[in-house]
Structures are given as structure tokens and as C-alpha cells.
Design an enzyme around this catalytic site. Structure first.
Site, PDB file in Angstrom:
ATOM      1  N   HIS A 214       0.839  -1.205   0.000  1.00 17.85           N
ATOM      2  CA  HIS A 214       0.000   0.000   0.000  1.00 17.85           C
ATOM      3  C   HIS A 214       0.865   1.243   0.000  1.00 17.85           C
ATOM      4  O   HIS A 214       1.978   1.246   0.523  1.00 17.85           O
ATOM      5  CB  HIS A 214      -0.953   0.001   1.201  1.00 17.85           C
ATOM      6  CG  HIS A 214      -0.283  -0.203   2.530  1.00 17.85           C
ATOM      7  ND1 HIS A 214       0.082  -1.452   2.991  1.00 17.85           N
ATOM      8  CD2 HIS A 214       0.081   0.682   3.489  1.00 17.85           C
ATOM      9  CE1 HIS A 214       0.643  -1.320   4.179  1.00 17.85           C
ATOM     10  NE2 HIS A 214       0.663  -0.038   4.501  1.00 17.85           N
TER      11      HIS A 214
ATOM     12  N   HIS B 201       0.856   5.131   1.263  1.00 14.58           N
ATOM     13  CA  HIS B 201       0.201   6.135   2.101  1.00 14.58           C
ATOM     14  C   HIS B 201       0.257   7.461   1.342  1.00 14.58           C
ATOM     15  O   HIS B 201       1.339   7.891   0.932  1.00 14.58           O
ATOM     16  CB  HIS B 201       0.963   6.340   3.410  1.00 14.58           C
ATOM     17  CG  HIS B 201       0.946   5.160   4.337  1.00 14.58           C
ATOM     18  ND1 HIS B 201       0.135   5.091   5.437  1.00 14.58           N
ATOM     19  CD2 HIS B 201       1.652   4.008   4.332  1.00 14.58           C
ATOM     20  CE1 HIS B 201       0.351   3.949   6.083  1.00 14.58           C
ATOM     21  NE2 HIS B 201       1.276   3.275   5.431  1.00 14.58           N
TER      22      HIS B 201
HETATM   23  P1  5GP Z   1       1.746   0.156   7.495  1.00 16.40           P
HETATM   24  O1  5GP Z   1       2.492   0.409   8.777  1.00 16.40           O
HETATM   25  O2  5GP Z   1       1.543  -1.313   7.222  1.00 16.40           O
HETATM   26  O3  5GP Z   1       2.336   0.901   6.331  1.00 16.40           O
HETATM   27  O4  5GP Z   1       0.350   0.855   7.717  1.00 16.40           O
HETATM   28  C1  5GP Z   1      -0.884   0.211   7.764  1.00 16.40           C
HETATM   29  C2  5GP Z   1      -1.927   1.303   7.831  1.00 16.40           C
HETATM   30  O5  5GP Z   1      -3.191   0.688   7.696  1.00 16.40           O
HETATM   31  C3  5GP Z   1      -1.939   2.090   9.149  1.00 16.40           C
HETATM   32  O6  5GP Z   1      -1.751   3.471   8.882  1.00 16.40           O
HETATM   33  C4  5GP Z   1      -3.313   1.782   9.743  1.00 16.40           C
HETATM   34  O7  5GP Z   1      -3.888   2.896  10.372  1.00 16.40           O
HETATM   35  C5  5GP Z   1      -4.119   1.341   8.524  1.00 16.40           C
HETATM   36  N1  5GP Z   1      -5.140   0.351   8.835  1.00 16.40           N
HETATM   37  C6  5GP Z   1      -4.956  -0.800   9.516  1.00 16.40           C
HETATM   38  N2  5GP Z   1      -6.107  -1.479   9.606  1.00 16.40           N
HETATM   39  C7  5GP Z   1      -7.049  -0.737   8.977  1.00 16.40           C
HETATM   40  C8  5GP Z   1      -8.446  -0.923   8.737  1.00 16.40           C
HETATM   41  O8  5GP Z   1      -9.061  -1.903   9.140  1.00 16.40           O
HETATM   42  N3  5GP Z   1      -9.086   0.047   8.037  1.00 16.40           N
HETATM   43  C9  5GP Z   1      -8.435   1.149   7.573  1.00 16.40           C
HETATM   44  N4  5GP Z   1      -9.173   2.033   6.903  1.00 16.40           N
HETATM   45  N5  5GP Z   1      -7.131   1.363   7.774  1.00 16.40           N
HETATM   46  C10 5GP Z   1      -6.438   0.427   8.475  1.00 16.40           C
END
Ligand code: 5GP
Ligand code: ZN
Length: 144
Positions: A106, A108
Site C-alpha cells: 500500500h 500512504h
Molecule cells: P503500514 O504500517 O503497514 O504501512 O500501515 C498500515 C496502515 O493501515 C496504518 O496506517 C493503519 O492505520 C491502517 N489500517 C490498519 N487497519 C485498517 C483498517 O481496518 N481500516 C483502515 N481504513 N485502515 C487500516
């Protein structure tokens, strides 16, 4: 069940994409999906994901990555406009050591405001030798 199938079946973002878990969707097409991050750094923080499951930059197919880039531009412009941001950070965490929590690639898209008080990482110093050795090592490891 092989490892790959089990990862996909337990993947929270695959569940969001197929509607098993609700989300605030902002964009969808055949190959990509985008929705608001549940814990935004700033209001409008959006996650852009390819629908096809891959863990991160290390296993994603180049073709899948290419499909999301035009959408990245489109969304960055619309998010900036929608929340009146002064800038946008585009970040992808790849691997646990890099802070990746959800193992479905993903991006951001984070709106930034001149007065939001968020700080960037500090840079380290290199010796000239270490810098050129590092560049050489990276070049040696480049694959097609
Ligand atoms: P990572 O650290 O893997 O780059 O970030 C994962 C992101 O996914 C985090 O910013 C977290 O807030 C978001 N996230 C995790 N679970 C969910 C969810 O169930 N729904 C949404 N909308 N965002 C999520
Ligand atoms: Zn997934």
C-alpha cells in the site's frame, strides 16, 4: 492450504477490497482501490492499494505496480484539493523493520500542512569511501 493462499485469506486489505470489512472508499477501478486510513496522520490520509495481493515492493509484479501509478497522481491532486493541503507525502513501508504492519502493498498518501508540526527523519553522515562503496554495491545488485 499453501502459504500464499493463507496469507491472502487472512489479509485485512483483501477483505476491505472485497467488502468483507467496511471502509471509506475514495476510488476503485478494475485493478486498484483506495480508502481512508483509519488512523490518519492528517485528515484525508489515504491508502492506495493494488487489488491483486502482494506483500510489498519485494514481491509485487512490475505490471501491478505500473497500474497504480497514474491513480497515485490523480488521487494526490484530489486529496490536496479536498482538504486544502499545502503538500503531500507519499510513503510505503516495506518489511517489518520499515514499519510495515499490513502485508498487502500500500501507498500512504498523506496531506501536509505548513503548520502541522510534523518532522522528517534526520540524515546521517557518510564518508566519501562508504558512499561510493555503497553506490557500487547497489549497482552490482541491480536486476532486470
Ligand atoms: P503500514 O504500517 O503497514 O504501512 O500501515 C498500515 C496502515 O493501515 C496504518 O496506517 C493503519 O492505520 C491502517 N489500517 C490498519 N487497519 C485498517 C483498517 O481496518 N481500516 C483502515 N481504513 N485502515 C487500516
Ligand atoms: Zn491482501
Amino acid at each position: 492450504m499453501n502459504k500464499e493462499i493463507s496469507e491472502k485469506e487472512n489479509c485485512i486489505f483483501c477483505k476491505i477490497i472485497n467488502g468483507e470489512i467496511p471502509s471509506n472508499k475514495v476510488y476503485e477501478d478494475e485493478d486498484t482501490f483506495a480508502f481512508l486510513d483509519i488512523n490518519p496522520v492528517n485528515i484525508g490520509h489515504t491508502l492506495l492499494v493494488p487489488k491483486k495481493h502482494s506483500q510489498n515492493i519485494f514481491d509485487i509484479e512490475t505490471e501491478t505496480l505500473q497500474k497504480i501509478t497514474p491513480i497515485l497522481k490523480k488521487l494526490s491532486l484530489s486529496i490536496k484539493e479536498a482538504v486544502g493541503a499545502d503538500g503531500i507525502n507519499i510513503i510505503s513501508n516495506n518489511g517489518g523493520a520499515a514499519g510495515q504492519l499490513v502485508f498487502h502493498l500500500h501507498l500512504h498518501i498523506i496531506p501536509r500542512f505548513s503548520d502541522d508540526g510534523l518532522k522528517h527523519w534526520h540524515g546521517k553522515n557518510y564518508s566519501k569511501e562508504e558512499m561510493s562503496e555503497t553506490a557500487e554495491k547497489i549497482k552490482l545488485n541491480l536486476k532486470n
